[in-house]
Each structure stands twice: as C-alpha cells, then as structure tokens.
Write a protein that holds these residues in place. Structure first.
Motif, PDB file in Angstrom:
ATOM      1  N   ASP A  18      -2.221  27.543   1.921  1.00  9.34           N
ATOM      2  CA  ASP A  18      -3.267  26.490   1.880  1.00  9.34           C
ATOM      3  C   ASP A  18      -4.399  27.511   3.597  1.00  9.34           C
ATOM      4  O   ASP A  18      -5.465  26.690   3.986  1.00  9.34           O
TER       5      ASP A  18
ATOM      6  N   ARG B  50     -11.863  23.293   2.945  1.00  8.87           N
ATOM      7  CA  ARG B  50     -11.152  23.576   1.966  1.00  8.87           C
ATOM      8  C   ARG B  50     -10.563  21.843   2.625  1.00  8.87           C
ATOM      9  O   ARG B  50     -10.323  21.509   3.587  1.00  8.87           O
ATOM     10  N   THR B  51     -10.598  20.872   1.566  1.00  4.27           N
ATOM     11  CA  THR B  51     -10.057  19.777   0.943  1.00  4.27           C
ATOM     12  C   THR B  51      -9.135  19.567   1.050  1.00  4.27           C
ATOM     13  O   THR B  51      -7.816  20.318   0.593  1.00  4.27           O
TER      14      THR B  51
ATOM     15  N   THR C 206     -11.421  18.104   5.591  1.00  4.14           N
ATOM     16  CA  THR C 206     -12.245  18.860   5.633  1.00  4.14           C
ATOM     17  C   THR C 206     -12.305  20.355   6.661  1.00  4.14           C
ATOM     18  O   THR C 206     -12.391  19.759   7.860  1.00  4.14           O
TER      19      THR C 206
ATOM     20  N   LEU D 220      -9.963  31.575   4.076  1.00  3.42           N
ATOM     21  CA  LEU D 220      -8.697  30.352   4.467  1.00  3.42           C
ATOM     22  C   LEU D 220      -8.988  29.947   5.565  1.00  3.42           C
ATOM     23  O   LEU D 220      -8.887  30.985   6.798  1.00  3.42           O
TER      24      LEU D 220
ATOM     25  N   TYR E 142       1.255  21.153   1.182  1.00  7.37           N
ATOM     26  CA  TYR E 142       0.525  22.150   1.606  1.00  7.37           C
ATOM     27  C   TYR E 142       0.873  23.207   2.048  1.00  7.37           C
ATOM     28  O   TYR E 142       1.957  23.355   3.084  1.00  7.37           O
TER      29      TYR E 142
END
Length: 294
Positions: A70, A24-25, A20, A108, A33
């Motif tokens: 991401d 965000r995972t 994490t 982000l 990603y």
C-alpha cells in the motif's frame, strides 16, 4: 448452526478514521496496510540493500505494488545499531536517483526514511509523500517545519537509543507526547501523523516483545500505529536464526501486532506479509472477503 457474531473486543477509535495519501484511501481500523521496504544502502542489516541502483529500486517497487503493498518506504542510510551516520549530501546522492526512478515506476504513496531536514526537503520535492523520522522530530528542530510546509505525512518513531529505560509503555508514551507537542507547534495536523513505537531501537529483546504486548496502551493517542519488526535481531535471538531465515518469526510478530492494534506493518517480504495480514484481519477485524485460490 453458527454462533452469532461477537465484535472483536479490541475496537480502536481514531481522531481521523480516514486518511488520503496520494489519492489512496487509508481507512484506519478496517484492515492492515503494508509498507514495503526498499533499502538503497550497501549495508542494510537485513541483507536486502540494493545499493545505488535506480533500475533495481524501480523493479522492486513495481514488484511490491503487484504483491499488494500500500505504501513504499525508501531509505539511504542504515539505521542498524552502530551504523555510521551519513552526511546529508551523501544520503541525497544515494537516495535521489532511486527515489525518482521509483516515483516514475509506481503510483503508490512513497515514504522516505530520514532524520535529516535537508534530505526530507529534497525528497518531498522529488515525489515523496511522507517522511519516516526515526527520531520523531526530536533530533532536529527544522524537520517539523519542513514536513508542515510541504503538507506531507509523517511517520514519527519513538527512539529509545541513548535514553534510560523505566517502563516500556511509559517511555514510549513520553516520547510520543514530546513528538506531538513539536508537531502541534509546527502546525502539522494530527490526521497526517502515524506513530511507531520503535521496535528494535534501544530495547532489549524482552522489551521489544513487551512493546507488542502493550500496543493497546498506545491507542489513547487515537492515531494509526505502525510496527517494524521485519527480520530484526529479536526474532533471530528467539529462533537462533540468521537474517535470511526469519520469515516465520516475522510473520508471528506481524500477526500478533495486528491483533494488538497495528494499522501498518513495515516489511521486507511483501507477498508473504500481505497474506499474513489478510488472515489476521479476518480474525481480528472480522474483515474477510472470499477470494478463490490462485
């Protein structure tokens, strides 16, 4: 009648399957990603440097998020071969206004591309979540302590510049082992580390391509792998194409890298590479979710 599903043979195992970052995972192995590049430099090799323009940096970050990035990686010093090394004070003067603007514009995770400990420390205090060190903690002994103290994540790259080449995968492995030893001594947990084999940093074009072919040999560390092939000179060498005509070549390296086990791709062209990654994931990871055409 469709054939029964056969699992993709290149299954990965991770020390920590889920990480994490800023809430965000990142579920390693389930999909690729995308790391979008923002160069706040006047001399980026890729021709995309926006200079010292916080508004432009924020707008680009907002666009990257909308396109599916991401994580965002900001750099204020060019790492192209022969680039002049910046004094940390000059690097910070370029970086911090843009970093603050990007941090205000997006939620982000943010990475900062630097090998100077003082720059890393200031970046982490101003909204960065990760340090992307092109020397993999091996340039300055203070870097590991700063990353550890901040509880930050680390992208640790192997850099072959100035080192004799014996064997591509063996040399990268030796670099990773040195980096991981430093990280362990500084008490940086493995779950905060991402490894980058250093495509374009001290290798010939042929050796760069060999890095991609031999990525599976780096799975043994059970850590996520990042590749940064976007627009690089090896692609230009193959295609005989200038930097602004390397999109298709970048797409090919990204797709092959994903199939060989890359977990993050660091790219300039976020929208296009999100699509490349989605299709490659559907093939290599059997990760396909139908979405109607836009």
């Amino acid at each position: 009648m469709s054939a029964p599903h056969t699992p993709w043979p290149l299954a990965r195992h991770y020390r920590t399957p889920v990480t994490t970052i800023r809430g965000r995972t990142f579920a390693w192995g389930t999909r690729t990603y995308i790391m979008g590049i923002i160069n706040v430099t006047p001399d980026s090799f890729s021709g995309d440097g926006i200079g010292e323009n916080p508004q432009a940096a924020a707008a680009l970050a907002t666009r990257f998020q909308a396109e599916g990035a991401d994580i965002i990686d900001l750099g204020a010093e060019s790492s192209r071969p022969g680039a002049e090394e910046l004094h940390p004070a000059e690097e910070l003067r370029r970086l911090l206004p843009c970093l603050r603007a990007v941090r205000a514009a997006t939620d982000l995770p943010l990475s900062v591309d630097t090998y100077h400990p003082t720059v890393a420390e200031a970046a982490l205090a101003n909204g960065a979540d990760c340090i992307n060190d092109i020397w993999g903690l091996r340039r300055d002994p203070d870097m590991a302590a700063i990353v550890a103290r901040a509880g930050a994540h680390l992208v640790a790259m192997h850099n072959q510049r100035g080192r004799p080449v014996h064997d591509v995968a063996t040399d990268i492995s030796a670099g990773f082992e040195a980096t991981l030893t430093i990280a362990a001594q500084a008490h940086i947990p493995p779950e905060r580390i991402i490894l980058d084999p250093g495509f374009g940093f001290g290798w010939t074009p042929e050796q760069n391509l060999e890095i991609l072919r031999r990525l599976p040999e780096l799975w043994k560390y059970q850590l996520p792998l990042l590749i940064g092939t976007s627009r690089k000179s090896t692609i230009g060498y193959i295609l005989d194409a200038p930097v602004n005509e390397r999109l298709e070549g970048t797409a090919a390296t990204v797709a092959f890298g994903i199939a060989a086990g890359a977990d993050i791709v660091r790219v300039h062209d976020v929208r296009a590479m999100v699509r490349v990654a989605r299709v490659t994931d559907a093939i290599a990871r059997a990760n396909w979710r139908h979405q109607p055409p836009q």
